[in-house]
Scaffold this motif. Structure first.
Motif, mmCIF file in Angstrom:
data_model
loop_
_atom_site.group_PDB
_atom_site.id
_atom_site.type_symbol
_atom_site.label_atom_id
_atom_site.label_comp_id
_atom_site.label_asym_id
_atom_site.label_seq_id
_atom_site.Cartn_x
_atom_site.Cartn_y
_atom_site.Cartn_z
ATOM 1 N N MET A 1 61.768 44.764 34.520
ATOM 2 C CA MET A 1 60.916 43.654 34.130
ATOM 3 C C MET A 1 59.459 44.070 34.274
ATOM 4 O O MET A 1 59.054 44.652 35.282
ATOM 5 C CB MET A 1 61.202 42.416 34.989
ATOM 6 N N ALA A 2 58.626 43.778 33.263
ATOM 7 C CA ALA A 2 57.229 44.182 33.268
ATOM 8 C C ALA A 2 56.441 43.440 34.332
ATOM 9 O O ALA A 2 56.695 42.261 34.608
ATOM 10 C CB ALA A 2 56.627 43.918 31.888
ATOM 11 N N LEU A 3 55.484 44.151 34.934
ATOM 12 C CA LEU A 3 54.574 43.533 35.890
ATOM 13 C C LEU A 3 53.331 43.073 35.156
ATOM 14 O O LEU A 3 52.764 43.794 34.334
ATOM 15 C CB LEU A 3 54.204 44.538 36.984
ATOM 16 N N LEU A 4 52.884 41.847 35.468
ATOM 17 C CA LEU A 4 51.735 41.258 34.785
ATOM 18 C C LEU A 4 50.697 40.821 35.805
ATOM 19 O O LEU A 4 51.032 40.433 36.929
ATOM 20 C CB LEU A 4 52.162 40.046 33.953
ATOM 21 N N THR A 5 49.430 40.862 35.400
ATOM 22 C CA THR A 5 48.362 40.341 36.241
ATOM 23 C C THR A 5 47.411 39.553 35.360
ATOM 24 O O THR A 5 47.060 40.009 34.262
ATOM 25 C CB THR A 5 47.609 41.471 36.971
ATOM 26 N N PRO A 6 46.990 38.360 35.775
ATOM 27 C CA PRO A 6 46.045 37.595 34.953
ATOM 28 C C PRO A 6 44.659 38.226 34.990
ATOM 29 O O PRO A 6 44.191 38.669 36.039
ATOM 30 C CB PRO A 6 46.045 36.205 35.610
ATOM 31 N N GLY A 7 44.027 38.287 33.843
ATOM 32 C CA GLY A 7 42.655 38.779 33.754
ATOM 33 C C GLY A 7 41.708 37.615 33.609
ATOM 34 O O GLY A 7 41.936 36.704 32.809
ATOM 35 N N VAL A 31 46.824 40.157 31.388
ATOM 36 C CA VAL A 31 47.095 39.035 30.487
ATOM 37 C C VAL A 31 45.847 38.163 30.421
ATOM 38 O O VAL A 31 45.359 37.688 31.452
ATOM 39 C CB VAL A 31 48.292 38.200 30.985
ATOM 40 N N VAL A 32 45.313 37.972 29.221
ATOM 41 C CA VAL A 32 44.082 37.202 29.028
ATOM 42 C C VAL A 32 44.335 36.099 28.004
ATOM 43 O O VAL A 32 44.831 36.358 26.904
ATOM 44 C CB VAL A 32 42.928 38.100 28.551
ATOM 45 N N GLY A 33 44.004 34.880 28.386
ATOM 46 C CA GLY A 33 44.155 33.749 27.473
ATOM 47 C C GLY A 33 45.570 33.222 27.372
ATOM 48 O O GLY A 33 45.857 32.371 26.529
ATOM 49 N N VAL A 34 46.450 33.737 28.202
ATOM 50 C CA VAL A 34 47.860 33.344 28.196
ATOM 51 C C VAL A 34 48.306 33.172 29.644
ATOM 52 O O VAL A 34 47.930 33.957 30.512
ATOM 53 C CB VAL A 34 48.746 34.416 27.519
ATOM 54 N N ALA A 37 53.129 33.105 33.398
ATOM 55 C CA ALA A 37 54.410 32.470 33.681
ATOM 56 C C ALA A 37 55.124 32.034 32.405
ATOM 57 O O ALA A 37 56.342 31.800 32.418
ATOM 58 C CB ALA A 37 54.201 31.268 34.601
ATOM 59 N N ARG A 38 54.382 31.931 31.317
ATOM 60 C CA ARG A 38 54.980 31.486 30.058
ATOM 61 C C ARG A 38 55.376 32.652 29.160
ATOM 62 O O ARG A 38 55.793 32.448 28.022
ATOM 63 C CB ARG A 38 54.008 30.570 29.315
ATOM 64 N N LEU A 39 55.214 33.880 29.667
ATOM 65 C CA LEU A 39 55.595 35.056 28.896
ATOM 66 C C LEU A 39 56.993 35.530 29.286
ATOM 67 O O LEU A 39 57.345 35.537 30.462
ATOM 68 C CB LEU A 39 54.604 36.193 29.137
ATOM 69 N N ASP A 40 57.753 35.940 28.301
ATOM 70 C CA ASP A 40 59.039 36.580 28.551
ATOM 71 C C ASP A 40 58.760 38.049 28.856
ATOM 72 O O ASP A 40 58.510 38.857 27.952
ATOM 73 C CB ASP A 40 59.943 36.443 27.317
ATOM 74 N N ARG A 41 58.786 38.408 30.115
ATOM 75 C CA ARG A 41 58.422 39.767 30.515
ATOM 76 C C ARG A 41 59.347 40.807 29.911
ATOM 77 O O ARG A 41 58.935 41.936 29.647
ATOM 78 C CB ARG A 41 58.415 39.868 32.046
#
Length: 371
Positions: A1-7, A31-34, A37-41
């Protein structure tokens, strides 16, 4: 599963650091502008460094996945064309044009100076804060260039080149800048192309163009991997032709004999007036030749007689300028394209990117019926 961080676009230097980590160390995708939690990683393409929402200037925003390779290719192509150095960030870091300012500066090992509001005074202050004597650049939308030419022209002299994009740049702005010795570079691109990929009509190194049924298609290493969680939309927007992956821009255009790209407008920004297809982008370009209407926006409305017609929305001109607008459009495009009305507003709504919010204008005035 991809790791994400808000920008956080409000903290561009921190965002720059997160982008570098994602690009260099394979760190979490930014992740910018999104809402992450609403992304399918699991739907995120391998190697994604940035997920960025499109501006939504013509409809619902999409979530674009850009790889580190795409961001690097775009920045390297820009450096090859105009040089590299320090940058003033005058555009929102929530949009690809602003993000690429951060990326270009970082890859060049050069400073970036944010201009808080993007206004003329802040851009001038940011330019003055850059290291003296070092090459410097900035990226603007036409309204910012106009404000700087009016209120802080000396600040523009600090830059080796001023990139201008996001929308058509009025000819009078280009002429005034040239008269002052300012190098303005007109850019064309989108989030899906990791930013500007055609400068002054010429594709950047590694960029390929083709025209298919009147639509501009772009290929190159800077293309996005697609739209997160939208395989059908991705397949439609990024077709394969002759073994090469292309991006369908949705823009109409042509290639000159020397390969220069001439964009005439959005393929979907067309009305049918009295049985004649009318490009609202071309109408708008003609309207902009009227001095009082050089920042106006043209939208389509219902018309009892002709089916559809165009209306000029402006914060400066008024109904007295209608005759001049109609004459300018008729000379350029014929009588069927003439706008029916000039509507005065307090201010033309803008997106964060600086583009006119055409969706908001259509919602406000699109139901206006003319007799």
């Amino acid at each position: 599963m991809a790791l994400l961080t808000p920008g956080d676009p409000a903290d561009p230097l921190a965002l720059q650091g997160a982008l570098l980590q994602a690009m260099d160390a394979g760190g979490p995708a930014v992740v910018v502008g999104v809402d992450p939690a609403r992304l399918d990683r699991d739907a995120l393409p391998a190697g994604t460094a940035l997920v960025l929402a499109t501006s939504g200037s013509t409809g619902v925003p999409k979530r674009v996945a850009l790889s580190a390779a795409a961001l690097r290719a775009s920045a390297a192509a820009t450096a090859a064309r105009i040089g590299e150095g320090a940058w003033v960030l005058a555009l929102p870091a929530s949009r690809i044009a602003g993000i690429q300012v951060l990326v270009r500066a970082a890859l060049a090992g050069a400073p970036v100076q944010p201009a808080a509001s993007g206004g003329a005074a802040d851009v001038a202050a940011a330019a003055a804060a850059l290291p003296a004597g070092a090459p410097a650049y900035t990226s603007l939308v036409p309204a910012q260039l106009r404000a700087l030419l009016r209120d802080a022209p000396d600040a523009l002299a600090r830059f080796e080149a001023v990139l201008v994009g996001g929308q058509r740049t009025p000819p009078d702005l280009l002429e005034e800048a040239a008269e002052r010795g300012i190098r303005v570079v007109r850019t064309y691109g989108s989030t899906e192309t990791a930013g500007g990929c055609v400068y002054d009509g010429a594709p950047l190194p590694g960029v390929m163009l083709r025209i298919e049924a009147g639509e501009v298609l772009v290929a190159g290493e800077m293309l996005a991997d697609g739209y997160v969680g939208e395989p059908a939309a991705t397949a439609a927007a990024f077709p394969v032709r002759d073994g090469r992956r292309w991006y369908r821009t949705g823009d109409r255009g042509a290639l000159a004999a020397d390969g220069a790209l001439q964009v005439t407008g959005r393929a979907d920004n067309v009305i049918v007036s009295g049985g004649v297809n009318v490009s609202l982008d071309l109408v708008e370009a003609a309207v902009h030749t009227v001095p009082a209407l050089r920042d106006a926006v043209v939208i389509g409305v219902a018309d009892e007689t002709w089916g559809e017609a165009s209306v000029v929305v402006t914060a400066q001109g008024d109904a007295r300028d209608l005759a001049d607008a109609r004459a300018a459009v008729e000379r350029a495009l014929g009588a069927a394209a003439r706008p029916r009305e000039v509507v005065r507003v307090g201010a033309v709504p803008l997106l964060a990117s600086g583009k006119p919010d055409r969706v908001a204008l259509r919602e406000r005035f699109g139901g206006r019926r003319l007799g």
